[in-house]
Design an enzyme around this catalytic site. Structure first.
Site, short mmCIF file in Angstrom:
data_model
loop_
_atom_site.label_atom_id
_atom_site.label_comp_id
_atom_site.label_asym_id
_atom_site.label_seq_id
_atom_site.Cartn_x
_atom_site.Cartn_y
_atom_site.Cartn_z
N CYS A 174 3.32 -5.91 -10.18
CA CYS A 174 3.19 -4.49 -10.55
C CYS A 174 1.73 -4.08 -10.62
O CYS A 174 1.42 -2.89 -10.76
CB CYS A 174 3.87 -4.23 -11.88
SG CYS A 174 5.34 -5.23 -12.10
N HIS A 207 7.70 4.56 -11.57
CA HIS A 207 6.96 3.31 -11.39
C HIS A 207 7.31 2.66 -10.05
O HIS A 207 8.02 1.66 -10.00
CB HIS A 207 7.29 2.38 -12.58
CG HIS A 207 6.55 1.08 -12.59
ND1 HIS A 207 5.32 0.88 -12.00
CD2 HIS A 207 6.88 -0.13 -13.15
CE1 HIS A 207 4.94 -0.38 -12.18
NE2 HIS A 207 5.86 -1.00 -12.87
#
Lengths: 390, 134
Positions: free
Chosen positions: A85, A334
């Site tokens: 991420c 996200h």
């Protein structure tokens, strides 16, 4: 090392882009960024693209060349950067280092993830790759469960409550409402979060960031040149990165992210600043508890005080230190590989007084913080407003 | 599909079946799972195979309501970080325990269980889980 500035930014809207493919999204963000600073494709000398798991999400690897191809800027070097991420944040740092070192004067940094073409279970599995496959995933761990283990320990040690975590989600949804590119344009209440059902106790569905498609891009340029090319460059005054054990079991503490603390300490030293000098920050709130960890580990609040500070409104748009004005990962969405670059886009907009209804007053210094996995990678950038050509 | 290839499972039998790890004779720290290099001493370290204690305590826990592939039948289930008596830690499911007794600090001991059966063509994965004692 030379000074590096951002001169252009591009962002697609975040959400479920059923009508656009991976390549269209990254091209859209890249073109917006290049056109935004009146450059042409031929001015770009290299590309760094952050992307976590395109192989699992869309069956496509070799993303660097794909981006150069789609932007029509071959044969320049184009490199994919992966750090789960934190892929976007590490791509930004890679581009920063390429310009700072003198290897290139102008580079494009992109970040992308196309996550909605697989089922939720498959997406969860793809994201699981950010943890330790052999010692965490094998035993039935999921990403929410790893953050839940950290949350439970934080609650036990510092008295952090589920309501305080919920307050992060409430604030970030509120901010996202003011961001036209955000995935969610609806407010949620503490009660909504509390009633949303456990995914992995104590974390509930509305404590978790969503699955998102989206892309972001920034153009980096050596600062002297940037002042000539652009009216409103934003200087990157620190770019730092740290690592930690891949698995949670290897951590010294479950109530802090050491990689964040180390990257932050180095960033403040490079920039000759203190946490109180930061006017706003975009932090990695993949789960609400992650925002509480971040605001403590970045030094905005004392360890254990993050939940109380959030509940008291200190991190709101008009609070002591506005956190995640964009809506954060929770409200804006996200798309994992895009997140670190999208944070830089928000910093650029805030420092140029271009964040519209979510504009922070008198914003001169901003910080972004991007995390990979359960904290095994952390990247911190600090930005400063500077003047360019008239 | 999660990664459960036979060679991977086979390589991990000592760890997953018997809690085999290793120990650095230089800095006296135990590692689970076994490490290739001692992170404290690096080339000065002297790693030797070592069995981990089968008892420990819960450092933190969660109850999963949404499990990954291969764990659908188990859901909901408890997952914990267990600190073994020698300080090494393991992430594991907690089974055969009264839910009220699953809390931070609770004493646990290792049990041997099926972990998942995700690949119809592949082997069933077995390994350690823990249960609360007392």
């Amino acid at each position: 090392m030379r000074s590096v500035s951002i001169i252009g930014v591009g962002l697609t809207s975040f959400g479920e882009h059923w009508g656009k493919s991976f390549r269209e999204l990254i091209a859209e963000a890249g073109i917006l960024a290049i056109a935004g600073c009146n450059l042409e494709g031929k001015d770009i000398e290299a590309i760094y693209g952050g992307c976590m798991a395109s192989g699992r999400f869309i069956g496509q690897e070799h993303i660097g060349a794909l981006i150069a191809d789609q932007l029509g800027v071959t044969p320049i070097p184009a490199t994919r950067v992966e750090a789960a991420c934190a892929s976007g944040g590490v791509a930004l740092r890679s581009g920063y280092l390429a310009v700072a070192s003198g290897a290139h004067d102008i580079v494009a940094v992109g970040g992308i993830e196309k996550m909605t073409e697989v089922s939720t279970e498959q997406a969860g599995f793809a994201l699981g790759g950010a943890g330790d496959q052999e010692t965490e995933l094998f035993h039935g761990a999921t990403f929410p469960s790893l953050y839940a283990l950290m949350a439970r320990k934080h609650m036990k040690e510092f008295g952090t409550t589920e309501e305080q975590m919920a307050a992060c989600a409430v604030k970030n949804h509120k901010n996202a409402l003011l961001n036209p590119n955000a995935q969610f344009h609806r407010e949620v209440s503490i009660e909504d979060v509390m009633k949303s059902g456990y995914v992995a106790s104590p974390l509930k569905l509305l404590d978790c960031s969503p699955i998102t498609d989206g892309a972001a891009a920034v153009i980096l340029c050596e600062t002297k040149k940037a002042r000539k090319l652009c009216k409103n460059p934003v200087e990157i005054i620190a770019s730092t990165q740290a690592s930690d054990s891949l698995a949670l079991t290897g951590r010294k503490s479950l109530t802090e992210m050491l990689a964040t603390k180390i990257a932050a300490k180095q960033a403040y030293e490079h920039a000759k600043l203190k946490p109180k000098d930061i006017d706003f920050a975009e932090v990695h709130d993949c789960f609400t508890i992650a925002e509480i960890f971040a605001i403590e580990d970045l030094g905005f609040f004392k360890k254990g005080e993050g939940g109380k500070a959030t509940e008291a409104g200190k991190t709101g748009l008009n609070g002591e230190i506005p956190i995640n004005t964009s809506g954060g990962l929770k409200g804006k969405g996200h798309p994992v590989g895009a997140t670190g670059v999208a944070q830089a886009v928000e910093a650029f907009l805030q420092l140029n007084n271009a964040a519209e209804k979510r504009q922070v007053k008198n914003a001169n210094i901003g910080l972004t913080h991007n995390v990979g996995g359960s904290g095994a990678t952390a990247v911190v950038h600090i930005y400063k407003k500077i003047g360019g050509k008239k | 599909m999660p990664h459960s290839a036979l060679p991977l499972q086979w390589r991990r039998y000592p760890e997953r079946y018997y809690l085999k790890g290793n120990y650095c004779e230089n800095c006296k720290q135990s590692f689970f799972p076994a490490r290739t290099v001692c992170p404290n001493c690096r080339r000065k370290g002297k790693l030797v195979e070592k069995s981990m204690p089968h008892s420990g305590k819960i450092v933190s826990w969660t109850e999963l309501f949404v499990g990954p592939f291969g764990f659908e039948q188990e859901t909901p289930y408890f997952l914990a970080i267990v600190e073994l008596e020698n300080g090494a830690k393991a992430l594991s499911q907690i089974v055969d325990s009264d839910a009220k007794k699953i809390k931070i600090g609770a004493k646990v001991k290792k049990v041997f269980r099926k972990i998942s059966d995700i690949d119809p063509e592949g082997p069933i994965a077995y390994g350690y889980k823990f249960k609360v004692v007392g």
